[in-house]
Design an enzyme around this catalytic site. Structure first.
Site, PDB file in Angstrom:
ATOM      1  N   ARG A 182       0.818  -1.201  -0.098  1.00 30.37           N
ATOM      2  CA  ARG A 182       0.031   0.085   0.016  1.00 30.37           C
ATOM      3  C   ARG A 182       0.993   1.230  -0.018  1.00 30.37           C
ATOM      4  NH1 ARG A 182      -4.377   0.088   4.517  1.00 30.37           N
ATOM      5  NH2 ARG A 182      -2.758  -0.023   5.886  1.00 30.37           N
TER       6      ARG A 182
ATOM      7  N   THR B 100      -1.189   7.346  -0.625  1.00 24.11           N
ATOM      8  CA  THR B 100      -2.507   7.147  -1.179  1.00 24.11           C
ATOM      9  C   THR B 100      -3.479   5.970  -0.458  1.00 24.11           C
ATOM     10  OG1 THR B 100      -1.586   5.978  -2.728  1.00 24.11           O
ATOM     11  CG2 THR B 100      -1.600   8.454  -3.149  1.00 24.11           C
TER      12      THR B 100
ATOM     13  N   ASP C 272       0.473  -4.348  12.422  1.00 22.43           N
ATOM     14  CA  ASP C 272       0.606  -4.629  11.080  1.00 22.43           C
ATOM     15  C   ASP C 272       0.896  -5.908  10.921  1.00 22.43           C
ATOM     16  OD1 ASP C 272       2.716  -4.802   8.919  1.00 22.43           O
ATOM     17  OD2 ASP C 272       2.531  -3.131   8.614  1.00 22.43           O
TER      18      ASP C 272
ATOM     19  N   ASP D 191       4.646  -6.908   9.609  1.00 15.58           N
ATOM     20  CA  ASP D 191       5.546  -6.730  10.464  1.00 15.58           C
ATOM     21  C   ASP D 191       5.523  -7.864  11.656  1.00 15.58           C
ATOM     22  OD1 ASP D 191       6.781  -4.664   9.247  1.00 15.58           O
ATOM     23  OD2 ASP D 191       5.482  -3.169  10.270  1.00 15.58           O
TER      24      ASP D 191
HETATM   25  C1  PRP Z   1      -1.158  -5.362   4.569  1.00 13.00           C
HETATM   26  C2  PRP Z   1      -1.917  -6.357   4.484  1.00 13.00           C
HETATM   27  C3  PRP Z   1      -2.924  -6.339   3.119  1.00 13.00           C
HETATM   28  C4  PRP Z   1      -2.944  -4.830   3.028  1.00 13.00           C
HETATM   29  C5  PRP Z   1      -4.386  -4.677   3.420  1.00 13.00           C
HETATM   30  O1  PRP Z   1       0.016  -5.167   3.616  1.00 13.00           O
HETATM   31  O2  PRP Z   1      -1.347  -7.705   4.502  1.00 13.00           O
HETATM   32  O3  PRP Z   1      -2.102  -6.766   1.998  1.00 13.00           O
HETATM   33  O4  PRP Z   1      -1.886  -4.377   4.182  1.00 13.00           O
HETATM   34  O5  PRP Z   1      -4.581  -3.122   3.331  1.00 13.00           O
HETATM   35  P1  PRP Z   1      -5.671  -2.523   2.034  1.00 13.00           P
HETATM   36  O6  PRP Z   1      -6.715  -3.587   2.427  1.00 13.00           O
HETATM   37  O7  PRP Z   1      -5.926  -1.385   2.716  1.00 13.00           O
HETATM   38  O8  PRP Z   1      -5.154  -3.044   0.857  1.00 13.00           O
HETATM   39  P2  PRP Z   1       1.248  -4.051   3.490  1.00 13.00           P
HETATM   40  O9  PRP Z   1       0.595  -3.317   2.273  1.00 13.00           O
HETATM   41  O10 PRP Z   1       1.261  -3.582   4.825  1.00 13.00           O
HETATM   42  O11 PRP Z   1       2.231  -5.413   2.992  1.00 13.00           O
HETATM   43  P3  PRP Z   1       3.028  -6.330   3.840  1.00 13.00           P
HETATM   44  O12 PRP Z   1       2.228  -7.436   3.477  1.00 13.00           O
HETATM   45  O13 PRP Z   1       4.349  -6.503   2.976  1.00 13.00           O
HETATM   46  O14 PRP Z   1       3.360  -5.807   5.069  1.00 13.00           O
HETATM   47  N1  URA Z   2      -2.575  -3.992   6.955  1.00 10.53           N
HETATM   48  C1  URA Z   2      -2.379  -4.593   8.354  1.00 10.53           C
HETATM   49  O1  URA Z   2      -1.288  -5.410   8.233  1.00 10.53           O
HETATM   50  N2  URA Z   2      -2.859  -4.112   9.522  1.00 10.53           N
HETATM   51  C2  URA Z   2      -3.874  -3.277   9.270  1.00 10.53           C
HETATM   52  O2  URA Z   2      -4.521  -3.106  10.230  1.00 10.53           O
HETATM   53  C3  URA Z   2      -4.399  -2.562   7.890  1.00 10.53           C
HETATM   54  C4  URA Z   2      -3.281  -3.113   6.785  1.00 10.53           C
END
Ligand code: PRP
Ligand code: URA
Length: 209
Positions: free
Chosen positions: A104, A108, A200, A203
């Protein structure tokens, strides 16, 4: 119309309470994400079609039931979706695994694609998209669109926690996709995090913060 299934099973709810706790260690968090993925897979595959076949047991000829219909594929959204792969493969070990990399944009909150590798025969398979978190729904909706562009028609989405905003987005863009969550939380905060959520997911699975 897309159906939302909230999995109220006590084992799933108990394990989810451990995930939500900010004091849970990375090791335990990762293990429990995998366990919940297994339990959710058990529930989400409840309606897979069966066919009757005849076999010989050591004692007699018998009519038994086997999975029928299309083969399965799972597609974790990188990176947090990786945490759910092993748990699902424990139950459906012959599923093929595709990967979609999305993050994400922190400003934005829109999904940005950085990787996509799907099985060659993905269009012949029923697909489960895996991601622990369904927040704005941007990542899941984009991932499902990629998979549809490759010719897939039967897609289900498995998230551990969903926010109403994300559910709404996926259901409006992909009314043919059923969604399975362990919990439907209250809302998103100003940073797009699910409240109360679990923080997160990526993480916490990989220990990067
Ligand atoms: C997190 C999560 C989803 C996304 C959800 O990933 O694992 O993929 O955010 O958010 P959304 O519904 O608003 O799109 P992130 O972008 O943090 O990446 P990561 O898995 O690499 O930590
Ligand atoms: N992605 C995450 O990992 N946690 C949240 O709460 C939202 C998006």
């Amino acid at each position: 119309m897309s159906e939302l299934h909230v999995m109220e099973h006590p084992l799933i709810q108990h394990k989810l309470s451990i995930l939500r706790d900010k004091n849970t260690s990375v090791k335990e968090f990762r293990e429990i994400v995998s366990e919940i993925a297994s339990l959710m897979c058990f529930e989400a595959t409840r309606n897979l079609p069966l066919e009757e076949v005849e076999i010989d047991t050591p004692v007699a000829r018998a009519k038994v039931k086997r999975l029928a219909g299309k083969k399965l594929a799972i597609v974790p959204i990188l990176r947090a979706g990786l945490g759910m792969v092993d748990g699902v493969l424990q139950l459906i070990p012959n599923a093929k695994v595709g990967h979609i990399g999305l993050y994400r944009d922190p400003k934005t909150l829109e999904p940005v694609e950085y990787y996509c590798k799907l099985p060659n025969d993905i269009q012949e398979r029923d697909v489960f998209v895996l991601d622990p978190m369904l927040a704005t729904g941007g990542s899941a909706a984009a991932a499902i669109s990629f998979i549809k562009q490759r010719g897939c028609r039967t897609i289900r989405l498995m998230n551990i926690i969903g926010a109403p905003e994300g559910v709404k987005k996926v259901q409006s863009e992909h009314p043919d996709v059923d969604i399975f969550v362990a919990a439907l939380d209250e809302k998103l905060n100003d940073h797009g995090y699910i409240v109360p959520g679990l923080g997160d997911a990526g993480d916490r699975i990989f220990g990067t913060k």
